[in-house]
Scaffold this motif. Structure first.
Motif, PDB file in Angstrom:
ATOM      1  N   TYR A 291       0.901  -1.076  -0.069  1.00  0.00           N
ATOM      2  CA  TYR A 291      -0.113   0.107  -0.074  1.00  0.00           C
ATOM      3  C   TYR A 291       0.829   1.262  -0.048  1.00  0.00           C
ATOM      4  O   TYR A 291       1.468   1.689   0.908  1.00  0.00           O
ATOM      5  CB  TYR A 291      -0.926  -0.018   1.202  1.00  0.00           C
ATOM      6  N   PRO A 292       0.676   2.032  -0.997  1.00  0.00           N
ATOM      7  CA  PRO A 292       1.595   3.236  -1.131  1.00  0.00           C
ATOM      8  C   PRO A 292       1.143   4.379  -0.276  1.00  0.00           C
ATOM      9  O   PRO A 292       0.137   4.829  -0.621  1.00  0.00           O
ATOM     10  CB  PRO A 292       1.579   3.655  -2.684  1.00  0.00           C
ATOM     11  N   THR A 293       1.906   4.488   0.760  1.00  0.00           N
ATOM     12  CA  THR A 293       1.504   5.496   1.775  1.00  0.00           C
ATOM     13  C   THR A 293       2.299   6.713   2.248  1.00  0.00           C
ATOM     14  O   THR A 293       3.404   6.403   2.415  1.00  0.00           O
ATOM     15  CB  THR A 293       1.012   4.537   3.063  1.00  0.00           C
ATOM     16  N   TYR A 294       1.497   7.681   2.541  1.00  0.00           N
ATOM     17  CA  TYR A 294       2.477   8.864   3.083  1.00  0.00           C
ATOM     18  C   TYR A 294       2.064   9.152   4.492  1.00  0.00           C
ATOM     19  O   TYR A 294       0.989   8.698   4.998  1.00  0.00           O
ATOM     20  CB  TYR A 294       2.196  10.080   2.283  1.00  0.00           C
ATOM     21  N   SER A 295       3.102   9.440   5.265  1.00  0.00           N
ATOM     22  CA  SER A 295       3.128   9.881   6.688  1.00  0.00           C
ATOM     23  C   SER A 295       3.577  11.036   6.835  1.00  0.00           C
ATOM     24  O   SER A 295       4.607  11.396   6.346  1.00  0.00           O
ATOM     25  CB  SER A 295       3.560   8.588   7.374  1.00  0.00           C
ATOM     26  N   PHE A 296       2.885  12.002   7.959  1.00  0.00           N
ATOM     27  CA  PHE A 296       3.396  13.157   8.182  1.00  0.00           C
ATOM     28  C   PHE A 296       3.407  13.215   9.782  1.00  0.00           C
ATOM     29  O   PHE A 296       2.133  13.024  10.383  1.00  0.00           O
ATOM     30  CB  PHE A 296       2.854  14.159   7.549  1.00  0.00           C
ATOM     31  N   THR A 297       4.412  13.606  10.547  1.00  0.00           N
ATOM     32  CA  THR A 297       4.101  13.678  11.863  1.00  0.00           C
ATOM     33  C   THR A 297       4.454  14.735  12.537  1.00  0.00           C
ATOM     34  O   THR A 297       5.424  15.610  11.928  1.00  0.00           O
ATOM     35  CB  THR A 297       5.505  12.625  12.483  1.00  0.00           C
ATOM     36  N   LEU A 298       3.491  15.400  13.337  1.00  0.00           N
ATOM     37  CA  LEU A 298       3.746  16.704  14.144  1.00  0.00           C
ATOM     38  C   LEU A 298       4.072  16.423  15.412  1.00  0.00           C
ATOM     39  O   LEU A 298       3.080  15.833  16.168  1.00  0.00           O
ATOM     40  CB  LEU A 298       2.457  17.339  13.886  1.00  0.00           C
ATOM     41  N   ALA A 299       5.316  16.995  16.009  1.00  0.00           N
ATOM     42  CA  ALA A 299       5.408  16.528  17.469  1.00  0.00           C
ATOM     43  C   ALA A 299       4.597  17.629  18.319  1.00  0.00           C
ATOM     44  O   ALA A 299       4.427  18.580  17.851  1.00  0.00           O
ATOM     45  CB  ALA A 299       6.663  16.945  17.653  1.00  0.00           C
ATOM     46  N   LYS A 300       4.021  17.022  19.282  1.00  0.00           N
ATOM     47  CA  LYS A 300       3.115  17.957  20.118  1.00  0.00           C
ATOM     48  C   LYS A 300       3.746  19.232  20.569  1.00  0.00           C
ATOM     49  O   LYS A 300       3.031  20.144  20.703  1.00  0.00           O
ATOM     50  CB  LYS A 300       2.541  17.295  21.354  1.00  0.00           C
TER      51      LYS A 300
ATOM     52  N   MET B  10      -3.943  15.106  -7.705  1.00  0.00           N
ATOM     53  CA  MET B  10      -4.900  15.123  -6.444  1.00  0.00           C
ATOM     54  C   MET B  10      -3.573  14.641  -5.409  1.00  0.00           C
ATOM     55  O   MET B  10      -3.983  14.975  -4.281  1.00  0.00           O
ATOM     56  CB  MET B  10      -5.862  13.887  -6.428  1.00  0.00           C
ATOM     57  N   ASN B  11      -2.684  13.853  -5.729  1.00  0.00           N
ATOM     58  CA  ASN B  11      -1.673  13.483  -4.849  1.00  0.00           C
ATOM     59  C   ASN B  11      -0.927  14.646  -4.199  1.00  0.00           C
ATOM     60  O   ASN B  11      -0.811  14.787  -3.097  1.00  0.00           O
ATOM     61  CB  ASN B  11      -0.807  12.123  -5.422  1.00  0.00           C
ATOM     62  N   GLU B  12      -0.562  15.531  -5.021  1.00  0.00           N
ATOM     63  CA  GLU B  12       0.286  16.586  -4.731  1.00  0.00           C
ATOM     64  C   GLU B  12      -0.853  17.692  -3.734  1.00  0.00           C
ATOM     65  O   GLU B  12      -0.149  18.295  -2.959  1.00  0.00           O
ATOM     66  CB  GLU B  12       0.667  17.452  -6.034  1.00  0.00           C
ATOM     67  N   VAL B  13      -1.987  17.790  -4.234  1.00  0.00           N
ATOM     68  CA  VAL B  13      -3.166  18.462  -3.312  1.00  0.00           C
ATOM     69  C   VAL B  13      -3.102  17.951  -2.080  1.00  0.00           C
ATOM     70  O   VAL B  13      -3.028  18.886  -0.940  1.00  0.00           O
ATOM     71  CB  VAL B  13      -4.393  18.281  -4.033  1.00  0.00           C
ATOM     72  N   MET B  14      -3.129  16.660  -2.011  1.00  0.00           N
ATOM     73  CA  MET B  14      -3.328  16.080  -0.477  1.00  0.00           C
ATOM     74  C   MET B  14      -1.914  16.144   0.336  1.00  0.00           C
ATOM     75  O   MET B  14      -2.077  16.584   1.475  1.00  0.00           O
ATOM     76  CB  MET B  14      -3.762  14.635  -0.519  1.00  0.00           C
ATOM     77  N   GLN B  15      -0.928  16.319  -0.242  1.00  0.00           N
ATOM     78  CA  GLN B  15       0.341  16.448   0.229  1.00  0.00           C
ATOM     79  C   GLN B  15       0.497  17.903   0.628  1.00  0.00           C
ATOM     80  O   GLN B  15       0.959  18.057   1.705  1.00  0.00           O
ATOM     81  CB  GLN B  15       1.809  16.190  -0.542  1.00  0.00           C
ATOM     82  N   GLY B  16       0.107  18.584  -0.131  1.00  0.00           N
ATOM     83  CA  GLY B  16      -0.032  20.281   0.208  1.00  0.00           C
ATOM     84  C   GLY B  16      -0.723  20.453   1.467  1.00  0.00           C
ATOM     85  O   GLY B  16      -0.332  21.204   2.413  1.00  0.00           O
ATOM     86  N   TRP B  17      -2.013  19.823   1.473  1.00  0.00           N
ATOM     87  CA  TRP B  17      -2.715  20.130   2.739  1.00  0.00           C
ATOM     88  C   TRP B  17      -2.168  19.553   3.882  1.00  0.00           C
ATOM     89  O   TRP B  17      -2.388  20.254   4.941  1.00  0.00           O
ATOM     90  CB  TRP B  17      -4.094  19.295   2.593  1.00  0.00           C
ATOM     91  N   VAL B  18      -1.705  18.440   3.880  1.00  0.00           N
ATOM     92  CA  VAL B  18      -0.999  17.914   5.076  1.00  0.00           C
ATOM     93  C   VAL B  18       0.166  18.620   5.547  1.00  0.00           C
ATOM     94  O   VAL B  18       0.471  19.048   6.831  1.00  0.00           O
ATOM     95  CB  VAL B  18      -0.897  16.310   5.102  1.00  0.00           C
ATOM     96  N   LYS B  19       0.981  18.812   4.573  1.00  0.00           N
ATOM     97  CA  LYS B  19       2.398  19.892   5.161  1.00  0.00           C
ATOM     98  C   LYS B  19       1.804  21.126   5.624  1.00  0.00           C
ATOM     99  O   LYS B  19       2.583  21.714   6.693  1.00  0.00           O
ATOM    100  CB  LYS B  19       3.084  19.827   3.649  1.00  0.00           C
ATOM    101  N   ALA B  20       0.825  21.505   5.128  1.00  0.00           N
ATOM    102  CA  ALA B  20       0.287  23.030   5.733  1.00  0.00           C
ATOM    103  C   ALA B  20      -0.073  22.983   7.045  1.00  0.00           C
ATOM    104  O   ALA B  20       0.100  23.808   7.794  1.00  0.00           O
ATOM    105  CB  ALA B  20      -0.867  23.572   4.969  1.00  0.00           C
ATOM    106  N   LEU B  21      -0.346  21.874   7.552  1.00  0.00           N
ATOM    107  CA  LEU B  21      -0.547  21.484   9.041  1.00  0.00           C
ATOM    108  C   LEU B  21       0.626  22.116   9.991  1.00  0.00           C
ATOM    109  O   LEU B  21       0.519  22.212  11.145  1.00  0.00           O
ATOM    110  CB  LEU B  21      -0.913  20.223   9.358  1.00  0.00           C
ATOM    111  N   ALA B  22       1.804  22.015   9.243  1.00  0.00           N
ATOM    112  CA  ALA B  22       2.833  22.295   9.978  1.00  0.00           C
ATOM    113  C   ALA B  22       3.387  23.967  10.135  1.00  0.00           C
ATOM    114  O   ALA B  22       4.164  24.094  10.856  1.00  0.00           O
ATOM    115  CB  ALA B  22       4.115  21.469   9.554  1.00  0.00           C
ATOM    116  N   GLU B  23       2.493  24.680   9.370  1.00  0.00           N
ATOM    117  CA  GLU B  23       2.659  26.058   9.442  1.00  0.00           C
ATOM    118  C   GLU B  23       2.169  26.820  10.429  1.00  0.00           C
ATOM    119  O   GLU B  23       1.182  26.309  11.040  1.00  0.00           O
ATOM    120  CB  GLU B  23       2.187  26.646   7.799  1.00  0.00           C
TER     121      GLU B  23
END
Length: 129
Positions: free
Chosen positions: A10-19, A116-129
């Protein structure tokens, strides 16, 4: 953003945000931001939020890793084309949001459509801003 083949298939992306480095205090806060991204997108459509932790906790044989404190999936679809019945297999999309002891982890499977993959990556990466 890390890419892996979960269970070797399963090709999966993961993004971690330290609390200690994020403004978010809960899975629900992260889900709310992603819901806003979906609502603002002209072709995305939110379907549901599924509380995976509550579901699995309620099962007699449900198992949850010790460090997972909360886990929800935000289900949505882009669905700009329906060229064949097979296109239904990888749809709808979802973001998994887990709260661990010291972090939040956001995961999603790679979309067949690179845009669409790029859009999803962008939405998730923006959580770190």
């Amino acid at each position: 953003m890390q890419f892996s083949n979960f269970l070797d298939k399963y090709p999966t992306y993961s993004f971690t945000l330290a609390k200690n480095t994020t403004r978010f205090n809960s899975v629900d806060e992260i889900i709310a931001v992603l819901e806003d991204k979906i609502s603002a997108d002209p072709i995305a459509c939110q379907i549901a939020v599924f509380d995976h932790h509550a579901h699995t906790s309620a099962l007699p044989n449900g198992e949850i890793a010790e460090n997972i404190q909360a886990a929800k999936s935000l289900v949505f679809c882009f669905g700009i084309k329906l060229p064949s019945p097979q296109a239904m297999a990888p749809r709808p999309r979802s973001f998994g949001v887990c709260e661990l002891t010291d972090s939040f982890v956001i995961t999603f499977m790679q979309a067949p459509n690179p845009q669409m993959n790029e859009v999803m990556q962008g939405w998730v990466k923006a959580l770190a801003e």
